[in-house]
Design a protein around this motif. Sequence first.
Motif, PDB file in Angstrom:
ATOM      1  N   MET A  33      -4.152   1.068   5.084  1.00 38.06           N
ATOM      2  CA  MET A  33      -3.002   0.275   4.671  1.00 38.06           C
ATOM      3  C   MET A  33      -1.689   1.044   4.725  1.00 38.06           C
ATOM      4  O   MET A  33      -0.651   0.519   5.130  1.00 38.06           O
ATOM      5  CB  MET A  33      -3.233  -0.217   3.240  1.00 38.06           C
ATOM      6  N   ARG A  68       0.090  -5.361   4.764  1.00 38.80           N
ATOM      7  CA  ARG A  68       0.028  -4.318   5.795  1.00 38.80           C
ATOM      8  C   ARG A  68       1.429  -3.915   6.252  1.00 38.80           C
ATOM      9  O   ARG A  68       1.699  -2.728   6.487  1.00 38.80           O
ATOM     10  CB  ARG A  68      -0.788  -4.814   6.992  1.00 38.80           C
ATOM     11  N   GLY A 110      -1.801  -2.670  -0.590  1.00 34.84           N
ATOM     12  CA  GLY A 110      -0.502  -2.636   0.072  1.00 34.84           C
ATOM     13  C   GLY A 110       0.648  -2.467  -0.898  1.00 34.84           C
ATOM     14  O   GLY A 110       1.653  -1.817  -0.579  1.00 34.84           O
TER      15      GLY A 110
END
Length: 443
Positions: A33, A68, A110
């Motif tokens: 990530m 992401r 994230g």
Amino acid sequence: SKMTYRAAAELAGMRGLADQLARAALGYGGRIMWDVSRDDEYLVPLLEGALSALGPDDSSLRVRLLARLAGGPLRDASFPPERKAALSREALEMARRIGDPATLAYALDGYIPANESPENTRELLALSNELLRVATEVGDKERAVEAHEARVGRLLELGEMSEARAGLEAMAKLADELRQPAQQWLVAVCEARLALLEGRLDDAEALIAVALELGERAQSWNAAVAYRLQLYLLRREQGRLEEVKELVQRSVEEYPTYPIWRCVAAQMAAELGLEAESRRTFEALARDAFSGLRFEELWLVSLGFLAETAGSLGDAAHAPLLYELLIPYADRVAVIYPEISTGSVARYLGLLAATMERWDDAERHFENALKMNGRIGARPWLAHTQEDHARMLLARRAPGDDERALELLADARSNYRNLGMNGLAERASLVDQPPKGGPRRQD
């Protein structure tokens, strides 16, 4: 695989297949990530194109694309920090509305790197605990490793060493089960950070080499940066800075959006006695109140390097601002996730206060740094603090300062020698001794 994912994304885009485009973009981005992929020109357009195609409605795919993008490429200094914060928050809020644990784990993974700063440490520790719980619940070992890494770094910053060490052990066990270079690299880097902090320099040297070998197979950009930062700190502790001088100078040029290298260069030049070079770099960093140093995970260590530089240069003009920036975090340990830790922030406040000749403040900060560095087992940083404190006392020269300074210098030399830091032990031996019967400050 990246070429295949790009081809799939192109086909999906031409045929108006939004879900397939999103999956191809996520596949292209990889499963790590926080990977910024600074040298990849395709990642951001792919993720943004997929988001546009999906539209604003809640969906697991939209959460993953937002997470992401925010947790990875938008962390580069070329993008405004507000955007990554906003997108990561949108992803986390959407994931909570959807209620799917696997999607929530992805969103948390994230959100954490997108919002790293000393201001958010306690919030991110709580979210790291949540990520570990949710990832374990859904059997996502990759996300669980990330949760452990996030927890360990924040526990270290807060000085909670027993929990941090236990978390690192659990993280290593999971990485062994996964048997994937990316997670094994992350563990090796964290273990090298701990070895450096504790002064196990031989162990650190071996771990740094292992991490580089693993990282080159998985996260080459990150592996190179981690290797250079850790090697710099190792050679510094060994009194061998000349060996990495060229490496640091090259890193300044090769990583222009990674300003910590300029902080390292300023500190290194000052320590090597290159005052004019150090001052030029320091003054450039000080423009606009040090605003070029983003308030992120590199910030505490970067300002620590600059505090050392200001102390070496005797720069009382910039010391007050650095002091005001750092004082809210006086009880922290300076950490970069996952590369290095440079001990108690209170030491840097002591250096800055001494530079400003605010002697009582300096003494208070140094005493707090001695306690923190001793409690967390940061033996090199304990020795550095003892030496710095002694220098401050010899400059102040109040009644009793000379005797206390000699005690601190003796302890610093002993600690340096016990750690094999003989060059620094010799440096501490050269600190000016107080002349008998010399002038003292009268309170």
